[in-house]
Scaffold this active site. Structure first.
Site: not given
Ligand code: NAP
Length: 290
Positions: A71, A107
Site C-alpha cells: 500500500k 478507504d
Molecule cells: P496497524 O497499522 O497495525 O495499527 C493498529 C493500531 O492498533 C496501532 O496503533 C497499534 O499500536 C494498536 N494496537 C494493537 N494492539 C493493541 C492493543 N492490544 N492495545 C491497544 N492498541 C493496540 O493496523 P491497521 O492496518 O491500522 O488495522 C487496524 C484494524 O483495522 C485491524 O483490525 C484491521 O483488520 C482493521 N481494518 C479494517 C478495514 C476495513 O475496511 N474494515 C480496513 C483496514 C483495517 P502499536 O503500534 O503500539 O502496535
C-alpha cells in the site's frame, strides 16, 4: 458472464492475497451488471512489485486493488496519486490512464459511507479514535471531511502517538486533532458522538477482547455511534455491548464493502451494486447468519 476474448481484467495485488474478500464481492458485482470483466487475485512478492506493474500494463489490466504489503511501496511506481493519498499515506486502488498507473485511496470513502447515510449534523461534535496505525489515517481524513469539530486520538505507544499527531501538522487545521495517552481516553467518552476502534482488539480469534469495557460504554451519550473497523467476528464484542445498550453501531465489513464500491465506481464510471456486494460478503463470511 462467461470469459471471452473481449473480457477485461481487474484484480487485487497482495502478499499473501488468498484471503482477500475483494474477488468475491467484485465478481458478484460485475456479474450482476453483466459487465465483460473478471476480477482476479494476484500474489506479488515485495521484490516483484515493479515487474508486476509493468506486466499488468502489458496484459491490459484496467485497474486493481492493493493490499498488504504494497500500500505504501507502490506510491513511487505510480504516474500520479490523488490528494487523498498524500493525506492518508497509502494507495488501495489503482487504475490505468494513458498507458500508466494512477492511484487513489477509497478507504476514506468506505469509512464515510455508512456515517453519511445517517444524515447527521456533525459540526460541534467530537470523536474518539482508538489506535494510530495505518487504518487510523483514513479515519482521521474521513472525520475531517465529515465535519466533526474535534477528534481525539489515543494509542498505547506514546512515541508513535506523538509522531502520528506531528504527521498531520501541515494537513489539518490546528485544534482539530488532539491526542491522549491510552490511560487517558476514558475521560473523553462522556462527550463523544463517535467512537472508532482502529486497533485489532476483538479481532478473531481473540473475540472476547474489546478496547472498551461495559462500564466505559455506559459513559457514552445515548446518541453515540460506535464504529469498529474489525470485520470478523460480526458483531465484535465491542459492538455487541454497544447494541445491548441501544447504541448505533457500524461494523468494519460495511467499510470494506463500501471501499470496494468506491473503487468499482472509479474504475468503471458507474455506481456499484452495493446490495449485491454486501450479500456476497455476508454469504462468504457469515453463512450461518443468513
Ligand atoms: P496497524 O497499522 O497495525 O495499527 C493498529 C493500531 O492498533 C496501532 O496503533 C497499534 O499500536 C494498536 N494496537 C494493537 N494492539 C493493541 C492493543 N492490544 N492495545 C491497544 N492498541 C493496540 O493496523 P491497521 O492496518 O491500522 O488495522 C487496524 C484494524 O483495522 C485491524 O483490525 C484491521 O483488520 C482493521 N481494518 C479494517 C478495514 C476495513 O475496511 N474494515 C480496513 C483496514 C483495517 P502499536 O503500534 O503500539 O502496535
Amino acid at each position: 458472464m462467461p470469459i471471452r476474448g473481449t473480457t477485461q481484467l481487474l484484480g487485487v495485488i497482495g502478499y499473501p492475497v488468498k484471503h482477500s474478500l475483494s474477488p468475491v464481492i467484485h465478481n458478484a458485482a460485475l456479474e450482476s451488471l453483466e459487465l465483460d470483466y473478471v476480477y482476479l487475485p494476484f500474489s506479488i512478492a515485495p521484490g516483484d512489485l515493479e515487474t508486476a506493474l509493468s506486466g499488468m500494463l502489458v496484459i491490459g489490466v484496467q485497474g486493481f486493488n492493493i493490499t498488504i504489503p504494497h500500500k505504501q511501496a507502490i506510491i513511487p511506481c505510480l504516474k500520479s496519486v490523488s490528494p487523498l493519498v498524500d493525506q492518508v499515506g497509502a494507495v488501495n486502488t489503482v487504475k490505468r490512464e494513458a498507458g500508466a498507473w494512477i492511484g487513489t485511496n477509497t478507504d476514506v470513502a468506505g469509512f464515510l459511507a455508512p456515517l453519511q447515510a445517517l444524515n447527521l449534523n456533525w459540526s460541534n461534535q467530537t470523536g474518539l479514535l482508538l489506535g494510530c496505525g495505518g487504518a487510523a489515517r483514513a479515519v482521521v481524513v474521513a472525520c475531517w471531511q465529515l465535519g466533526l469539530a474535534e477528534l481525539t486520538v489515543s494509542g498505547r505507544d506514546l512515541a508513535k502517538l506523538q509522531a502520528f499527531q506531528a504527521s498531520w501538522q501541515d494537513i489539518l487545521p490546528p485544534g482539530f486533532l488532539k491526542v491522549v495517552p491510552w490511560e487517558g481516553w476514558a475521560k473523553e467518552l462522556a462527550a463523544a458522538a463517535l467512537v472508532v476502534n482502529s486497533t485489532p482488539l476483538g479481532m478473531a480469534p481473540e473475540m472476547n477482547h474489546s478496547p472498551l469495557a461495559p462500564k466505559d460504554l455506559d459513559q457514552l451519550p445515548a446518541s453515540a455511534i460506535i464504529y469498529d473497523l474489525i470485520y470478523t467476528p460480526n458483531p465484535t464484542q465491542l459492538l455487541a455491548w454497544g447494541q445491548e445498550r441501544g447504541l448505533k453501531t457500524i461494523d468494519g465489513l460495511e467499510m470494506l464493502i463500501q471501499q470496494g464500491a468506491a473503487a468499482f465506481q472509479w474504475w468503471l464510471g458507474q455506481p456499484a451494486p452495493v446490495d449485491v456486494m454486501r450479500a456476497q460478503a455476508w454469504a462468504r463470511l457469515f453463512p450461518e447468519k443468513l
